[in-house]
Design a protein around this motif. Structure first.
Motif, PDB file in Angstrom:
ATOM      1  N   ARG A  12      63.492   9.533  12.330  1.00 27.88           N
ATOM      2  CA  ARG A  12      62.929   8.406  11.584  1.00 27.88           C
ATOM      3  C   ARG A  12      61.486   8.139  12.019  1.00 27.88           C
ATOM      4  O   ARG A  12      60.593   7.980  11.187  1.00 27.88           O
ATOM      5  CB  ARG A  12      63.785   7.157  11.795  1.00 27.88           C
ATOM      6  N   LYS A  13      61.260   8.112  13.319  1.00 27.34           N
ATOM      7  CA  LYS A  13      59.919   7.849  13.849  1.00 27.34           C
ATOM      8  C   LYS A  13      58.932   8.933  13.403  1.00 27.34           C
ATOM      9  O   LYS A  13      57.809   8.633  12.968  1.00 27.34           O
ATOM     10  CB  LYS A  13      59.976   7.786  15.376  1.00 27.34           C
ATOM     11  N   ASP A  14      59.349  10.190  13.476  1.00 25.19           N
ATOM     12  CA  ASP A  14      58.453  11.294  13.115  1.00 25.19           C
ATOM     13  C   ASP A  14      58.129  11.294  11.621  1.00 25.19           C
ATOM     14  O   ASP A  14      56.990  11.570  11.218  1.00 25.19           O
ATOM     15  CB  ASP A  14      59.079  12.628  13.509  1.00 25.19           C
ATOM     16  N   ILE A  46      58.105   8.677   9.552  1.00 26.41           N
ATOM     17  CA  ILE A  46      57.267   7.524   9.203  1.00 26.41           C
ATOM     18  C   ILE A  46      55.881   7.612   9.845  1.00 26.41           C
ATOM     19  O   ILE A  46      54.873   7.270   9.205  1.00 26.41           O
ATOM     20  CB  ILE A  46      57.973   6.210   9.610  1.00 26.41           C
ATOM     21  N   GLU A  47      55.809   8.094  11.069  1.00 29.30           N
ATOM     22  CA  GLU A  47      54.539   8.058  11.799  1.00 29.30           C
ATOM     23  C   GLU A  47      53.749   9.361  11.742  1.00 29.30           C
ATOM     24  O   GLU A  47      52.538   9.346  11.998  1.00 29.30           O
ATOM     25  CB  GLU A  47      54.806   7.675  13.258  1.00 29.30           C
ATOM     26  N   ILE A  48      54.400  10.480  11.421  1.00 28.93           N
ATOM     27  CA  ILE A  48      53.682  11.765  11.347  1.00 28.93           C
ATOM     28  C   ILE A  48      53.583  12.256   9.900  1.00 28.93           C
ATOM     29  O   ILE A  48      52.486  12.551   9.410  1.00 28.93           O
ATOM     30  CB  ILE A  48      54.371  12.832  12.220  1.00 28.93           C
ATOM     31  N   PRO A 108      51.760   9.480   7.020  1.00 30.10           N
ATOM     32  CA  PRO A 108      50.288   9.427   7.056  1.00 30.10           C
ATOM     33  C   PRO A 108      49.623  10.686   6.509  1.00 30.10           C
ATOM     34  O   PRO A 108      48.566  10.613   5.866  1.00 30.10           O
ATOM     35  CB  PRO A 108      49.987   9.231   8.547  1.00 30.10           C
ATOM     36  N   ARG A 109      50.230  11.853   6.742  1.00 26.44           N
ATOM     37  CA  ARG A 109      49.669  13.091   6.195  1.00 26.44           C
ATOM     38  C   ARG A 109      49.805  13.119   4.677  1.00 26.44           C
ATOM     39  O   ARG A 109      48.918  13.614   3.969  1.00 26.44           O
ATOM     40  CB  ARG A 109      50.370  14.303   6.815  1.00 26.44           C
ATOM     41  N   ASP A 146      53.238  -1.855   4.383  1.00 26.60           N
ATOM     42  CA  ASP A 146      54.156  -1.969   5.522  1.00 26.60           C
ATOM     43  C   ASP A 146      55.540  -2.456   5.105  1.00 26.60           C
ATOM     44  O   ASP A 146      56.444  -2.542   5.946  1.00 26.60           O
ATOM     45  CB  ASP A 146      53.575  -2.944   6.566  1.00 26.60           C
ATOM     46  N   TYR A 205      62.433   2.396   4.103  1.00 31.60           N
ATOM     47  CA  TYR A 205      62.630   3.817   4.387  1.00 31.60           C
ATOM     48  C   TYR A 205      64.107   4.103   4.652  1.00 31.60           C
ATOM     49  O   TYR A 205      64.760   3.394   5.420  1.00 31.60           O
ATOM     50  CB  TYR A 205      61.809   4.247   5.606  1.00 31.60           C
ATOM     51  N   ASP A 222      53.802  19.552  15.577  1.00 37.06           N
ATOM     52  CA  ASP A 222      54.030  18.108  15.668  1.00 37.06           C
ATOM     53  C   ASP A 222      55.509  17.757  15.536  1.00 37.06           C
ATOM     54  O   ASP A 222      55.990  16.792  16.129  1.00 37.06           O
ATOM     55  CB  ASP A 222      53.223  17.373  14.597  1.00 37.06           C
ATOM     56  N   LYS A 269      64.463   9.589  16.548  1.00 39.93           N
ATOM     57  CA  LYS A 269      63.276  10.446  16.600  1.00 39.93           C
ATOM     58  C   LYS A 269      62.890  10.941  15.209  1.00 39.93           C
ATOM     59  O   LYS A 269      61.704  10.952  14.851  1.00 39.93           O
ATOM     60  CB  LYS A 269      63.513  11.635  17.532  1.00 39.93           C
TER      61      LYS A 269
END
Length: 417
Positions: free
Chosen positions: A205-207, A209-211, A214-215, A230, A234, A157, A203
């Motif tokens: 930052r996005k990974d 926060i979004e990957i 959540p894990r 929300d 960060y 991922d 990228k």
């Protein structure tokens, strides 16, 4: 009025943690072949170089270079681009025999009369704000980096991660010390080179926060998950590019992350590091013993939060004293002094008794050297060690024995709970 509290963690690839893991790998190998080994080993790591120094009294001889290299490779420093590679770095050993002046004060004809390996004070802490009786901000910080390491090893991922990383979590508490929300999360992770820096930062930052997050949330208990809203601020790689890292970016030394190793700034710390020390050094065994006491007292319902201190003089068998602070959370008509007196009756705090009670002469320390010594899972694993010359030994090892709740019933009986 509400207040904020922050704790940080560092990954297994952080240079100080690389040093800790090498030192504790040496401890484990010495104890595997000679359980009575006395070891104090310090490690320095820097660009392309490992330096080992310390004192040893043991009946075994180890290939310390191989142990250091295997540890570095296991962490993930396996590429020349990192400027620190387990297969090619230099390893210099300056380990020598333990001072007779020290061993004279510690060793006794009777094992039970073993003196403390050093003077000093050690602290144990526990709180009921988490299931593992650890401070919440530190627990989440550790979880973030453990999950980040999993993503790095999966290499699916997120494919650009390198071993060095840090995290930090700030939590807002109410006046009654109840966690209300996570205010901010900081994650700094080493990464491969990108063609465009702006795209790289976006990228990452996005990974994260979004990957990653959540894990992390999925690994936490359900009652903790609502703290992730929300509105969290960060800070992801806030300095920007982080390609140069690990021992090439900063030198690392054994024992420089003692707050990460314990309670993230909650409670107190006596100042002594753990890694690289066999359990005759009360810096280590005393800290584990006081954590064991603190956790069992909170689990028994004696209080909601507690700090336990023990202190020693080098070569002296009995501790100088035991101190307890329940922060006013004991619901019973007991003073902290009365609790401390009873604790000294329940728990034998002589060094040899601690070693025996917590089974500290096992090769159990490599697992402690990253992501905290406290709050970890008590379990039994099979481990294999290889001696210089090819001799190997496989044994079952019980990890994190100080996390067991095996004294809860004794505590309840002693205090009439």
């Amino acid at each position: 009025m509400a207040y904020l509290f922050t704790s940080e963690s560092v990954s297994e690839g952080h240079p100080d943690k690389v040093a800790d893991q090498i030192s504790d790998a040496l401890i484990d190998n010495f104890l595997a072949f000679d359980p009575e080994s006395k070891v104090a080993c310090e490690t320095l790591v820097t660009t392309g170089q490992v330096v080992l120094a310390g004192e040893v009294k043991s009946n075994t001889y180890l290939d310390v270079q191989k142990i250091a290299r295997d540890t570095i490779n296991k962490i993930g420093y396996t590429k020349g681009a990192y400027m620190f590679d387990g297969n090619s770095c230099g390893v210099l050993s300056a380990i020598h025999e333990q001072s007779e002046d020290i061993s004279r004060g510690v060793d006794r004809d009777s094992k039970e009369e073993q003196g403390a390996g050093d003077q000093g004070m050690m602290f144990g802490y526990a709180t009921n704000e988490t299931d593992n009786f650890m401070p919440l901000a530190l627990d989440i910080s550790h979880t973030i980096l453990k999950e980040l390491a999993e993503l790095r090893r999966e290499n699916k991922d997120i494919t650009y991660l390198r071993p060095d990383s840090k995290s930090q979590v700030t939590i807002e508490y109410s006046d009654d010390n109840t966690p209300q929300r996570i205010d901010s999360i900081v994650v700094s992770t080493q990464h491969d080179e990108f063609d465009a820096e702006d795209a790289m930062l976006a990228k990452i930052r996005k990974d994260i926060i979004e990957i990653l997050i959540p894990r992390v949330v999925a690994k936490l208990p359900e009652h903790i998950q609502p703290l992730f809203t929300d509105n969290i601020k960060y800070h992801i790689n806030p300095t920007g590019k982080f390609v140069i890292g690990g021992p090439h970016g900063d030198s690392g030394l054994t024992g420089r992350k003692i707050i990460v190793d314990t309670y993230g700034g909650k409670g107190a710390h006596g100042g002594g590091a753990f890694s690289g020390k066999d359990p005759s050094k009360v810096d280590r065994s005393g800290a584990y013993a006081t954590r064991h006491i603190a956790k069992n007292l909170v689990a028994a319902g004696l209080c909601e939060e507690i700090l336990v201190q023990v202190s020693y003089a080098i070569g002296v068998v009995e501790p100088m004293g035991i101190f307890v602070n329940t922060y006013g959370t004991c619901p019973f008509n007991l003073t902290d002094g009365e609790i401390a007196e009873k604790v000294s009756e329940i728990f034998d705090m002589r060094p040899a008794a601690i070693e025996d009670r917590l089974k500290l002469r096992q090769p159990m320390y490599s697992e402690t050297a990253a992501y905290g010594h406290m709050g970890r899972k008590n379990e039994t694993v099979s481990k294999t060690f290889e001696q210089l010359g090819g001799e190997s030994i496989t044994m079952d090892v019980e990890l994190f024995t100080w996390e067991k709740l095996d004294y809860v019933d004794k505590v309840k009986k002693a205090f009439g709970i």
